[in-house]
Design an enzyme around this catalytic site. Structure first.
Site, short mmCIF file in Angstrom:
data_model
loop_
_atom_site.label_atom_id
_atom_site.label_comp_id
_atom_site.label_asym_id
_atom_site.label_seq_id
_atom_site.Cartn_x
_atom_site.Cartn_y
_atom_site.Cartn_z
NE ARG A 64 -4.41 -1.69 1.64
CZ ARG A 64 -5.43 -1.87 2.48
NH1 ARG A 64 -5.39 -1.32 3.69
NH2 ARG A 64 -6.47 -2.59 2.12
CB SER A 65 0.71 4.52 1.71
OG SER A 65 -0.41 5.04 1.04
N GLY A 66 3.21 2.10 1.76
CA GLY A 66 4.62 1.85 1.99
C GLY A 66 5.41 2.00 0.71
CE LYS A 68 1.05 8.20 -0.90
NZ LYS A 68 0.11 7.10 -0.74
#
Length: 387
Positions: A64-66, A68
């Site tokens: 997921r946003s890891g 980014k």
């Protein structure tokens, strides 16, 4: 439970086990490097959140946003190599982005969540979101929600197309190609933006899980304003997280093969930890990616205070979350990125620690998952005990 811990870090193994017995964990892995050498390697449970097959040493999961933090590293590497100017307007690389008063948006504003476009007037379908040409055009045409550079708000989904388009405009390659060639390969890290077919068999199914009612001590009750923002479909919070609608099936092979660097990267715990280890030093069997100056850029505060999207106060360097209320990390000098519902990766230059945690059980919460926080707390305690 499988794996090893270095002497002095036995408490981390205990905390990892307690995630399964007390915090609703189904399948997960934790890897920690110190000064480029792996000191913790733990895994347990099932590969799939809804299955029985055991987690394997090479099991990978959705970040997921890891993701980014990995996308940010691509832009910072381009800057380090003289190919991308952080103080240049985004429009100097991507002229269409200047529309509706965004000509003053700088590359550093994209990384610090200050670009002013955390949502779109019309959400994109999963198929549209996977089309970089179409999605980038939608972001470029979007009227900003605030004057770029004047405030910050988490760009939950639009971060994907902002970072991917900058990489494409500068290098002519997709961000997935750039990460594979310039980050994953030289570091020896199993992380992907755009999952290759050949690796699909390693990736577990993810799904929502609820922690036991008895779990406590690490999750605080969100403030009313935060609860109301997520409940209100017209709030910027809901619009930012709902930029892809209907929500994509995260177990769909087509979604996993898409290149969405804000939300759909996939990696192993070791891959995530190795990646962060390479940002602060040489890593065994790999290279150092960041110079000390670039590592300082990643963790120098560029945004702080009330976040227009998250509502709670947040702190960002250039592309990475910093230690704070929204995302507690190891120490004030840490930088990294959580993934909504579980995953967490970060580096702590002062201690030499690089941390990678992945899970298939997605719990509620955006930035401070209680399972990840229990593990961070245990690492901190071990270091405090002189480990």
């Amino acid at each position: 439970m499988n794996g090893t811990t270095a002497p002095g870090f036995e408490g981390v193994r205990t905390a990892f086990g307690e995630n399964f017995t007390a915090r609703g964990e189904r399948g997960a892995a934790l890897v920690v490097y110190r000064d480029g050498h792996r000191i913790i390697d733990l895994y347990a449970g099932t590969r799939d959140v809804d299955g029985d097959a055991p987690w394997q040493p090479d099991t990978a999961q959705l970040l997921r946003s890891g993701t980014k933090g990995i996308a940010a590293a691509a832009l910072l590497l381009l800057n380090q190599r003289g190919e991308l100017d952080l103080d240049a307007p985004v429009g100097s690389y991507w002229p269409e982005f200047k529309a509706h008063g965004k000509e003053d948006a700088l590359v550093r504003h994209v990384l610090a969540h200050r670009a002013g476009v955390p949502a779109l007037d019309r959400p994109l379908t999963p198929a549209e979101a996977a089309d970089q040409d179409l999605a980038a055009a939608a972001v470029a045409a979007q009227e900003p929600f605030w004057a770029p550079g004047t405030d910050h708000g988490y760009h939950a989904q639009t971060y994907s197309w902002l970072t991917a388009e900058l990489v494409r405009r500068v290098t002519g390659r997709t961000i997935g190609e750039y990460v594979a060639e310039q980050i994953a390969a030289p570091v020896g890290a199993d992380v992907w933006i755009g999952l290759p077919d050949a690796q699909a068999h390693r990736v577990g199914r993810v799904g929502p899980v609820e922690p036991p009612a008895t779990a406590g001590g690490l999750r605080s009750r969100p403030k009313r304003a935060i609860v109301e923002a997520y409940a209100n479909p017209d709030s910027l919070t809901s619009r930012a997280f709902g930029t892809i609608a209907p929500a994509a099936d995260e177990n769909d092979p087509a979604y996993r093969a898409a290149q969405l660097p804000g939300s759909n990267g996939i990696g192993t715990a070791d891959g995530l930890a190795r990646f962060y280890a390479s940002l602060i030093g040489e890593v065994e069997g790999g290279v150092r990616l960041f110079t000390p100056e670039t590592a300082q850029l990643a963790r120098a505060e560029a945004s702080s205070g009330p976040d227009r999207t998250l509502i709670a106060p947040s702190r960002f360097g250039l592309g990475h979350m910093l230690h704070g209320i929204a995302s507690p990390l190891l120490s004030p000098g840490s930088f990294g990125h959580p993934g909504r519902g579980g995953a967490l990766g970060f580096a702590d230059p002062e201690s030499g620690i690089a941390f990678g945690y992945v899970t298939n059980g997605m719990q509620k919460g955006v930035t401070a998952d209680p399972r990840a926080q229990a593990l961070v707390k245990a690492v901190r305690a071990a270091l405090g005990d002189g480990a």
